[in-house]
Design a protein around this motif. Structure first.
Motif, PDB file in Angstrom:
ATOM      1  N   THR A 423     -35.601 -18.501  14.253  1.00 39.43           N
ATOM      2  CA  THR A 423     -36.881 -19.151  14.515  1.00 39.43           C
ATOM      3  C   THR A 423     -36.828 -20.133  15.688  1.00 39.43           C
ATOM      4  O   THR A 423     -37.716 -20.121  16.535  1.00 39.43           O
ATOM      5  CB  THR A 423     -37.376 -19.893  13.261  1.00 39.43           C
ATOM      6  OG1 THR A 423     -36.340 -20.773  12.797  1.00 39.43           O
ATOM      7  CG2 THR A 423     -37.714 -18.902  12.147  1.00 39.43           C
ATOM      8  N   VAL A 424     -35.795 -20.969  15.739  1.00 42.47           N
ATOM      9  CA  VAL A 424     -35.787 -22.023  16.762  1.00 42.47           C
ATOM     10  C   VAL A 424     -34.664 -21.884  17.778  1.00 42.47           C
ATOM     11  O   VAL A 424     -34.667 -22.591  18.798  1.00 42.47           O
ATOM     12  CB  VAL A 424     -35.718 -23.428  16.115  1.00 42.47           C
ATOM     13  CG1 VAL A 424     -36.879 -23.647  15.175  1.00 42.47           C
ATOM     14  CG2 VAL A 424     -34.389 -23.641  15.401  1.00 42.47           C
ATOM     15  N   ALA A 425     -33.694 -21.010  17.539  1.00 47.84           N
ATOM     16  CA  ALA A 425     -32.554 -20.904  18.456  1.00 47.84           C
ATOM     17  C   ALA A 425     -32.330 -19.458  18.876  1.00 47.84           C
ATOM     18  O   ALA A 425     -31.201 -18.961  18.885  1.00 47.84           O
ATOM     19  CB  ALA A 425     -31.289 -21.480  17.809  1.00 47.84           C
ATOM     20  N   THR A 426     -33.400 -18.784  19.242  1.00 52.28           N
ATOM     21  CA  THR A 426     -33.282 -17.416  19.737  1.00 52.28           C
ATOM     22  C   THR A 426     -32.709 -17.418  21.141  1.00 52.28           C
ATOM     23  O   THR A 426     -32.646 -18.463  21.815  1.00 52.28           O
ATOM     24  CB  THR A 426     -34.662 -16.731  19.757  1.00 52.28           C
ATOM     25  OG1 THR A 426     -35.514 -17.456  20.658  1.00 52.28           O
ATOM     26  CG2 THR A 426     -35.287 -16.722  18.374  1.00 52.28           C
ATOM     27  N   ASN A 427     -32.288 -16.267  21.605  1.00 54.45           N
ATOM     28  CA  ASN A 427     -31.771 -16.158  22.972  1.00 54.45           C
ATOM     29  C   ASN A 427     -32.792 -16.640  23.989  1.00 54.45           C
ATOM     30  O   ASN A 427     -32.457 -17.347  24.949  1.00 54.45           O
ATOM     31  CB  ASN A 427     -31.387 -14.701  23.272  1.00 54.45           C
ATOM     32  CG  ASN A 427     -30.119 -14.275  22.556  1.00 54.45           C
ATOM     33  OD1 ASN A 427     -29.295 -15.111  22.198  1.00 54.45           O
ATOM     34  ND2 ASN A 427     -29.963 -12.979  22.342  1.00 54.45           N
ATOM     35  N   ARG A 428     -34.055 -16.259  23.784  1.00 55.06           N
ATOM     36  CA  ARG A 428     -35.087 -16.641  24.745  1.00 55.06           C
ATOM     37  C   ARG A 428     -35.278 -18.159  24.769  1.00 55.06           C
ATOM     38  O   ARG A 428     -35.365 -18.760  25.845  1.00 55.06           O
ATOM     39  CB  ARG A 428     -36.413 -15.963  24.385  1.00 55.06           C
ATOM     40  CG  ARG A 428     -37.557 -16.289  25.345  1.00 55.06           C
ATOM     41  CD  ARG A 428     -38.818 -15.539  24.960  1.00 55.06           C
ATOM     42  NE  ARG A 428     -39.279 -15.913  23.635  1.00 55.06           N
ATOM     43  CZ  ARG A 428     -40.023 -17.003  23.390  1.00 55.06           C
ATOM     44  NH1 ARG A 428     -40.359 -17.820  24.393  1.00 55.06           N
ATOM     45  NH2 ARG A 428     -40.433 -17.271  22.171  1.00 55.06           N
ATOM     46  N   ARG A 429     -35.340 -18.777  23.608  1.00 52.81           N
ATOM     47  CA  ARG A 429     -35.523 -20.226  23.568  1.00 52.81           C
ATOM     48  C   ARG A 429     -34.343 -20.966  24.204  1.00 52.81           C
ATOM     49  O   ARG A 429     -34.520 -21.966  24.901  1.00 52.81           O
ATOM     50  CB  ARG A 429     -35.710 -20.697  22.121  1.00 52.81           C
ATOM     51  CG  ARG A 429     -37.059 -20.326  21.511  1.00 52.81           C
ATOM     52  CD  ARG A 429     -37.180 -20.899  20.098  1.00 52.81           C
ATOM     53  NE  ARG A 429     -38.452 -20.562  19.487  1.00 52.81           N
ATOM     54  CZ  ARG A 429     -39.567 -21.262  19.636  1.00 52.81           C
ATOM     55  NH1 ARG A 429     -39.547 -22.346  20.398  1.00 52.81           N
ATOM     56  NH2 ARG A 429     -40.669 -20.893  19.029  1.00 52.81           N
ATOM     57  N   ILE A 430     -33.136 -20.480  23.952  1.00 51.26           N
ATOM     58  CA  ILE A 430     -31.960 -21.121  24.536  1.00 51.26           C
ATOM     59  C   ILE A 430     -31.974 -20.977  26.050  1.00 51.26           C
ATOM     60  O   ILE A 430     -31.720 -21.950  26.782  1.00 51.26           O
ATOM     61  CB  ILE A 430     -30.674 -20.514  23.928  1.00 51.26           C
ATOM     62  CG1 ILE A 430     -30.533 -20.943  22.463  1.00 51.26           C
ATOM     63  CG2 ILE A 430     -29.444 -20.939  24.728  1.00 51.26           C
ATOM     64  CD1 ILE A 430     -29.382 -20.291  21.739  1.00 51.26           C
TER      65      ILE A 430
END
Length: 447
Positions: A423-430
């Motif tokens: 939810t909060v630490a996906t590849n895209r978000r990172i």
């Protein structure tokens, strides 16, 4: 500790792309020496305490005293580290810890040792750990210019050294030295802190990445950069670091993962020796071999962490390790023999080792250098604060539902942490967060 500095920051050359600087190797050697001493100390401490008292409460206080300073002083220590020269803070702290360990050596020789003295020494050592760990977690991204690839590579080497020295070599050496002389393990730990202090002291003063400043030593540029905030109270500065962590969704998610993990791990560790003896029918030697299996897996995980991150992306890798941790701990709780139990712990250790390399590097790359000490201390307070809860939960589950319960419940908790990364630490978000942090850093350097 270290004094404030207002020297004008210089801008040395950035680290060579893809290569760890020489200064890191000295920092790594210092950590390896200190880890060996810690492994010896932590093995000998309960042995010595058990010679002085059989009171479980007092033994628990001796074992947990080193963690207490994080609860009462962690945020303040992080704020002070952000004011001080970080390199100087580290070597002075380890020099102080080396001198402190002379006290139990003298007390043993003079037959003056007592449980209150051991608790006091552990409290002071723990206070030193607050300063050292906060400074080290802030100094490393400063040294490597917040390059996430270098941070992960450095983290793998540091974690590998910790596993080898603290988990493999330290405990048996500590037991051997204690059998030869009760003061010897503490003397060796003092020498390890002294070696660490000298190695860190030998790091050239300008050894840090571009944009972080050098001045009178590593961390001086940061001290100058936060000269204005330093005029506020220490508590106000500490709250800034905690607030930054709570508002940053990705950083908070990366901190919640080990916090939940600590509840599960500590709960399982609390009854591991009983499970090994009564369910797996292992003796003390077999119990030690179980721990070796977990440490071996941990070492393998640190080696493979970079490849796993490259294959799945950091977010994907953290999701995979969460699922593997959960499956391994549940498997350990369900197995009825020592061989599958050892394999399960090896898998658990491998997943833990990879996680401890990948996740901290992302946080170190994202946190602004002027807040690194404070935010790092807030993260540790959150993760360490969960450990006592885990111990209580593990004991309650074992007494009410059987020795398997802490492992099964803990495994479900660990698997559930995969929801954090999903939810909060996906590849895209990172990737987006790292790109934003890099853009902010470049804008600040140009300004």
């Amino acid at each position: 500790m270290a004094a404030d500095s207002s020297a004008a920051p210089a801008v040395p050359a950035a680290p060579v792309a893809g290569k760890l600087p020489r200064a890191f190797h000295r920092l790594w050697a210092a950590g390896a020496a200190s880890s060996l001493g810690d492994g010896v100390y932590l093995a000998a401490l309960p042995l010595l305490a058990a010679r002085l008292t059989q009171d479980p409460v007092m033994l628990g206080l001796v074992s947990s005293a080193a963690l207490l300073p994080w609860f009462f002083f962690g945020l303040i220590g992080g704020a002070l580290v952000d004011r001080w020269d970080r390199r100087r803070t580290m070597w002075l702290t380890d020099l102080g810890r080396a001198a402190l360990l002379v006290i139990p050596c003298v007390a043993v020789a003079g037959h003056l040792l007592s449980v209150p003295l051991l608790i006091a020494v552990a409290l002071l050592l723990g206070t030193g750990q607050v300063f050292f760990d906060s400074a080290a977690s802030a100094y490393l991204p400063q040294l490597l210019d917040r390059d996430v690839t270098l941070l992960q590579r450095a983290g793998a080497r540091q974690q590998g050294a910790t596993t080898l020295c603290a988990d493999f070599a330290g405990p048996p050496l500590g037991g051997l030295l204690f059998s030869l002389g009760r003061a010897l393990p503490f003397g060796l730990d003092a020498l390890s802190f002294l070696a660490s202090s000298l190695l860190i002291r030998s790091i050239p003063q300008g050894s840090q990445g571009a944009g972080s400043g050098s001045g009178a030593g590593a961390g001086v540029g940061v001290a100058a950069a936060v000269a204005a905030p330093a005029r506020r109270s220490i508590w106000a500065e500490a709250k800034v670091g905690a607030g930054y962590l709570l508002r940053h969704r990705l950083l908070l998610g990366l901190a919640l993962r080990p916090a939940i993990g600590n509840v599960a791990f500590v709960g399982a560790d609390a009854v591991l020796v009983l499970y090994a003896h009564h369910t797996l029918h292992l003796g003390d030697r077999g119990y030690g071999l179980l721990l070796v299996c977990q440490a071996t897996g941990g070492l393998l995980g640190t080696v493979l962490a970079g490849r796993l991150g490259a294959l799945l992306g950091t977010g994907g890798a953290l999701t995979a390790t969460a699922l593997l941790e959960g499956a391994a701990l549940i498997g350990f709780g369900l197995c009825g023999g020592p061989i599958p139990a050892g394999l399960a712990l090896a898998g658990l250790g491998a997943a833990m080792g990879a996680t401890m390399v990948l996740a901290p590097a992302i946080g170190q790359a994202l946190i602004p250098l002027d807040l690194a000490g404070r935010v790092g201390a807030a993260r540790r307070l959150l993760t360490l604060g969960a450990a006592p809860l885990g111990a209580l939960l593990g004991g309650w589950l074992a007494s009410s539902a059987g020795l398997q319960a802490p492992f099964l419940v803990g495994g479900v908790m660990l698997a559930a942490t995969s929801l954090v990364t999903l939810t909060v630490a996906t590849n895209r978000r990172i990737e987006e967060a790292l790109a934003a942090a890099k853009a902010e850093r470049e804008a600040a350097e140009e300004g």
